[in-house]
Motif scaffolding. Structure first.
Motif, PDB file in Angstrom:
ATOM      1  N   ALA A  59      -5.866  -0.139  -8.273  1.00 50.71           N
ATOM      2  CA  ALA A  59      -6.923   0.862  -8.058  1.00 50.71           C
ATOM      3  C   ALA A  59      -6.853   1.428  -6.643  1.00 50.71           C
ATOM      4  O   ALA A  59      -7.057   2.630  -6.439  1.00 50.71           O
ATOM      5  N   SER A  60      -6.535   0.587  -5.663  1.00 52.06           N
ATOM      6  CA  SER A  60      -6.448   1.070  -4.278  1.00 52.06           C
ATOM      7  C   SER A  60      -5.270   2.015  -4.079  1.00 52.06           C
ATOM      8  O   SER A  60      -5.320   2.894  -3.230  1.00 52.06           O
ATOM      9  N   LEU A  61      -4.226   1.839  -4.859  1.00 55.75           N
ATOM     10  CA  LEU A  61      -3.048   2.707  -4.740  1.00 55.75           C
ATOM     11  C   LEU A  61      -3.288   4.064  -5.397  1.00 55.75           C
ATOM     12  O   LEU A  61      -2.679   5.057  -4.995  1.00 55.75           O
ATOM     13  N   LYS A  62      -4.139   4.104  -6.386  1.00 55.71           N
ATOM     14  CA  LYS A  62      -4.383   5.343  -7.120  1.00 55.71           C
ATOM     15  C   LYS A  62      -5.376   6.255  -6.415  1.00 55.71           C
ATOM     16  O   LYS A  62      -5.534   7.396  -6.811  1.00 55.71           O
ATOM     17  N   MET A 113       2.811   5.452  -4.085  1.00 57.32           N
ATOM     18  CA  MET A 113       3.301   4.549  -5.109  1.00 57.32           C
ATOM     19  C   MET A 113       2.386   4.668  -6.323  1.00 57.32           C
ATOM     20  O   MET A 113       1.360   4.042  -6.393  1.00 57.32           O
ATOM     21  N   ALA A 114       2.752   5.494  -7.281  1.00 58.50           N
ATOM     22  CA  ALA A 114       1.918   5.685  -8.459  1.00 58.50           C
ATOM     23  C   ALA A 114       2.512   5.008  -9.687  1.00 58.50           C
ATOM     24  O   ALA A 114       1.917   5.026 -10.747  1.00 58.50           O
ATOM     25  N   ASP A 115       3.673   4.411  -9.558  1.00 60.60           N
ATOM     26  CA  ASP A 115       4.348   3.756 -10.670  1.00 60.60           C
ATOM     27  C   ASP A 115       3.826   2.323 -10.799  1.00 60.60           C
ATOM     28  O   ASP A 115       3.978   1.514  -9.886  1.00 60.60           O
ATOM     29  N   ILE A 116       3.231   2.003 -11.939  1.00 64.77           N
ATOM     30  CA  ILE A 116       2.610   0.695 -12.117  1.00 64.77           C
ATOM     31  C   ILE A 116       3.634  -0.439 -12.059  1.00 64.77           C
ATOM     32  O   ILE A 116       3.330  -1.533 -11.571  1.00 64.77           O
ATOM     33  N   GLU A 149       6.404  -0.495 -10.219  1.00 54.62           N
ATOM     34  CA  GLU A 149       6.720  -0.684  -8.800  1.00 54.62           C
ATOM     35  C   GLU A 149       5.560  -1.392  -8.097  1.00 54.62           C
ATOM     36  O   GLU A 149       5.760  -2.273  -7.267  1.00 54.62           O
ATOM     37  N   ALA A 150       4.349  -1.009  -8.464  1.00 58.39           N
ATOM     38  CA  ALA A 150       3.162  -1.652  -7.894  1.00 58.39           C
ATOM     39  C   ALA A 150       3.136  -3.134  -8.254  1.00 58.39           C
ATOM     40  O   ALA A 150       2.802  -3.980  -7.422  1.00 58.39           O
ATOM     41  N   ARG A 151       3.482  -3.474  -9.477  1.00 52.60           N
ATOM     42  CA  ARG A 151       3.508  -4.877  -9.907  1.00 52.60           C
ATOM     43  C   ARG A 151       4.538  -5.656  -9.105  1.00 52.60           C
ATOM     44  O   ARG A 151       4.276  -6.776  -8.663  1.00 52.60           O
ATOM     45  N   ARG A 152       5.714  -5.081  -8.888  1.00 49.99           N
ATOM     46  CA  ARG A 152       6.744  -5.764  -8.092  1.00 49.99           C
ATOM     47  C   ARG A 152       6.254  -6.003  -6.667  1.00 49.99           C
ATOM     48  O   ARG A 152       6.446  -7.079  -6.102  1.00 49.99           O
TER      49      ARG A 152
END
Length: 70
Positions: free
Chosen positions: A66-69, A1-4, A6-9
């Protein structure tokens, strides 16, 4: 999941009380909603702790992102 976006949702789904942070209890609850009924509070605390860069025992969106990246 690199899309910010999508991460926010996803973050917003985990942040049940909408205070801008994910606690271990919220993590456990969100995982249960996704079908993981074996997530314990202790394991949720460990997951949060591994991603919690300021050691306040909760995740901000910046810490989550940061953890997703990684």
């Amino acid at each position: 999941m690199a899309d910010i976006e999508e991460a926010r949702r996803t973050f917003d789904q985990f942040d049940a009380d909408g205070d801008g942070f994910i606690t271990a209890a919220e993590w456990k609850s969100a995982m249960a909603k996704m079908g993981d009924f074996y997530m314990t509070e202790t394991v949720a605390e460990a997951v949060i702790g591994a991603k919690d860069s300021d050691a306040d025992k909760r995740l901000s969106f910046d810490e989550f992102w940061a953890s997703l990246k990684k």
